[in-house]
Design an enzyme around this catalytic site. Structure first.
Site, PDB file in Angstrom:
ATOM      1  N   HIS A   6      -3.554   3.771  -2.143  1.00 64.38           N
ATOM      2  CA  HIS A   6      -3.715   2.413  -2.649  1.00 64.38           C
ATOM      3  C   HIS A   6      -3.485   1.443  -1.500  1.00 64.38           C
ATOM      4  CE1 HIS A   6      -3.573  -1.189  -4.907  1.00 64.38           C
ATOM      5  NE2 HIS A   6      -2.261  -1.355  -4.832  1.00 64.38           N
TER       6      HIS A   6
ATOM      7  N   HIS B  34      -6.939  -7.084  -8.366  1.00 65.10           N
ATOM      8  CA  HIS B  34      -5.860  -6.401  -7.663  1.00 65.10           C
ATOM      9  C   HIS B  34      -6.389  -5.776  -6.366  1.00 65.10           C
ATOM     10  CE1 HIS B  34      -2.299  -3.313  -8.087  1.00 65.10           C
ATOM     11  NE2 HIS B  34      -2.457  -3.765  -6.862  1.00 65.10           N
TER      12      HIS B  34
ATOM     13  N   ASP C 146     -23.047   7.762   2.275  1.00 62.44           N
ATOM     14  CA  ASP C 146     -22.396   8.924   2.901  1.00 62.44           C
ATOM     15  C   ASP C 146     -21.063   9.253   2.219  1.00 62.44           C
ATOM     16  OD1 ASP C 146     -24.315   9.528   4.795  1.00 62.44           O
ATOM     17  OD2 ASP C 146     -23.424   8.256   6.349  1.00 62.44           O
TER      18      ASP C 146
ATOM     19  N   HIS D 149      -4.332  -2.915  -0.091  1.00 62.31           N
ATOM     20  CA  HIS D 149      -4.851  -4.246  -0.414  1.00 62.31           C
ATOM     21  C   HIS D 149      -5.775  -4.663   0.728  1.00 62.31           C
ATOM     22  CE1 HIS D 149      -1.618  -5.632  -3.546  1.00 62.31           C
ATOM     23  NE2 HIS D 149      -2.014  -4.398  -3.757  1.00 62.31           N
TER      24      HIS D 149
ATOM     25  N   SER E 261       9.767   2.834  -2.049  1.00 62.59           N
ATOM     26  CA  SER E 261       9.409   1.433  -2.321  1.00 62.59           C
ATOM     27  C   SER E 261       9.888   0.493  -1.213  1.00 62.59           C
ATOM     28  CB  SER E 261      10.036   1.021  -3.655  1.00 62.59           C
ATOM     29  OG  SER E 261       9.669  -0.288  -3.975  1.00 62.59           O
ATOM     30  N   GLY E 262       8.976  -0.385  -0.747  1.00 60.32           N
ATOM     31  CA  GLY E 262       9.344  -1.518   0.115  1.00 60.32           C
ATOM     32  C   GLY E 262       9.906  -1.194   1.488  1.00 60.32           C
TER      33      GLY E 262
ATOM     34  N   SER F  20       6.839   1.433  -6.321  1.00 66.90           N
ATOM     35  CA  SER F  20       6.726   0.895  -7.683  1.00 66.90           C
ATOM     36  C   SER F  20       5.396   1.289  -8.325  1.00 66.90           C
ATOM     37  CB  SER F  20       6.880  -0.630  -7.655  1.00 66.90           C
ATOM     38  OG  SER F  20       6.023  -1.179  -6.684  1.00 66.90           O
ATOM     39  N   ASP F  21       4.409   1.683  -7.516  1.00 63.39           N
ATOM     40  CA  ASP F  21       3.111   2.112  -8.058  1.00 63.39           C
ATOM     41  C   ASP F  21       3.097   3.588  -8.480  1.00 63.39           C
ATOM     42  OD1 ASP F  21       1.823  -0.367  -7.717  1.00 63.39           O
ATOM     43  OD2 ASP F  21       1.444   0.064  -5.616  1.00 63.39           O
TER      44      ASP F  21
ATOM     45  N   GLY G 154       0.822  -1.196   0.000  1.00 62.90           N
ATOM     46  CA  GLY G 154       0.000   0.000   0.000  1.00 62.90           C
ATOM     47  C   GLY G 154       0.854   1.243   0.000  1.00 62.90           C
ATOM     48  N   ASN G 155       0.253   2.347  -0.372  1.00 63.26           N
ATOM     49  CA  ASN G 155       0.993   3.602  -0.419  1.00 63.26           C
ATOM     50  C   ASN G 155       0.040   4.779  -0.569  1.00 63.26           C
ATOM     51  OD1 ASN G 155       0.531   3.457  -3.414  1.00 63.26           O
ATOM     52  ND2 ASN G 155       1.990   1.794  -3.203  1.00 63.26           N
TER      53      ASN G 155
ATOM     54  N   TYR H 112     -24.372  18.511   6.790  1.00 61.70           N
ATOM     55  CA  TYR H 112     -23.997  17.581   7.853  1.00 61.70           C
ATOM     56  C   TYR H 112     -22.743  18.085   8.585  1.00 61.70           C
ATOM     57  CZ  TYR H 112     -22.503  13.181   9.983  1.00 61.70           C
ATOM     58  OH  TYR H 112     -22.080  12.205  10.847  1.00 61.70           O
TER      59      TYR H 112
HETATM   60 ZN    ZN Z   1      -1.238  -3.161  -5.203  1.00 60.55          ZN
END
Ligand code: ZN
Length: 230
Positions: free
Chosen positions: A95, A169, A120, A97, A45-46, A75-76, A28-29, A227
């Site tokens: 992003h 994905h 909502d 998972h 990355s990583g 990498s994304d 994720g990122n 709201y």
């Molecule tokens: Zn992914």
């Protein structure tokens, strides 16, 4: 906005991913953009979340060139870049998972709007992209991932449907700030879990009516929102 401020906002938002349990391992990122300057900050990355510092955040321009930072950007990064180019109102992209949203993505199903919790945040179904072609996967995979998202959102308003599932994905969501985009990613995971359970209890459950959908969405969004504390 200075690069330091951009990196700080990006860092804070990235830390919310493990806090909200939206992340397993390093899947994720989060990125945060300054559209006026054509740059965004993104996680390297990583790197483990426990090791991350604000100084580690990478600054990349909308053409993909690294502007500041010593590490390799996520990498994304090309997917984020493509989405910033297409969605001018998105200042931050998330992003993950997260498991329930991934379950819908893997099933090739959008998340139907079965209740007001969903309404909502999203004006209707959270859509799923088409599967990517072999050519798209073999060529510039992360950039093409952005392209299938843009293609899926073609006839939708990204301010009304601020999340998508990439087929096989997982989810991408976006918003006007790092904190807001993370909140949307969390809301997405919650409504995915609710929809999954609803459909288990009653596979014939149908989306709420357009009037209930619009009532809930527009009391929190847009010019007539009322709201909260404004
Ligand atoms: Zn992914």
């Amino acid at each position: 906005m200075s690069y330091r401020e951009l990196k700080a906002e990006c860092y804070e938002a990235n830390l919310l991913l493990p806090k909200y349990k939206l992340i397993d391992l390093t899947f994720g990122n989060v990125s945060v953009a300054d559209h006026a300057r054509g740059v965004f900050a993104i996680k390297p990355s990583g790197v483990e979340y426990t090791q991350l510092t604000a100084a580690d955040m990478m600054v990349v321009d909308f053409e993909g060139k690294v502007i500041e930072g010593a590490l390799r950007p996520s990498s994304d990064t090309p997917t984020h870049r493509r989405l910033f180019q297409a969605f001018r109102s998105a200042r931050s992209i998330v992003h993950t998972h997260s498991r329930n949203a991934v379950a819908f993505a893997q099933a090739g199903l959008g998340i139907p709007c079965l209740g007001t919790t969903h309404a909502d945040y999203f004006l209707g179904e959270v859509p799923v992209t088409r599967p990517m072609t072999d050519d798209e996967i073999k060529s510039d995979y992360e950039w093409e991932t952005g392209n299938v998202i843009v293609e899926r959102l073609q006839h939708l308003n990204p301010e009304e449907v601020c999340a998508v599932l990439v087929h096989g994905h997982g989810p991408f969501s976006w918003g006007p700030s790092g904190a807001k985009a993370i909140e949307t990613a969390l809301a997405l995971e919650i409504v995915a879990e609710m929809a999954y359970k609803t459909l288990q209890l009653n596979p014939a459950a149908t989306p709420i009516s357009p009037s209930l959908l619009q009532k809930h969405f527009f009391r929190k969004h847009g010019k007539d929102a009322y709201y909260g504390q404004g």
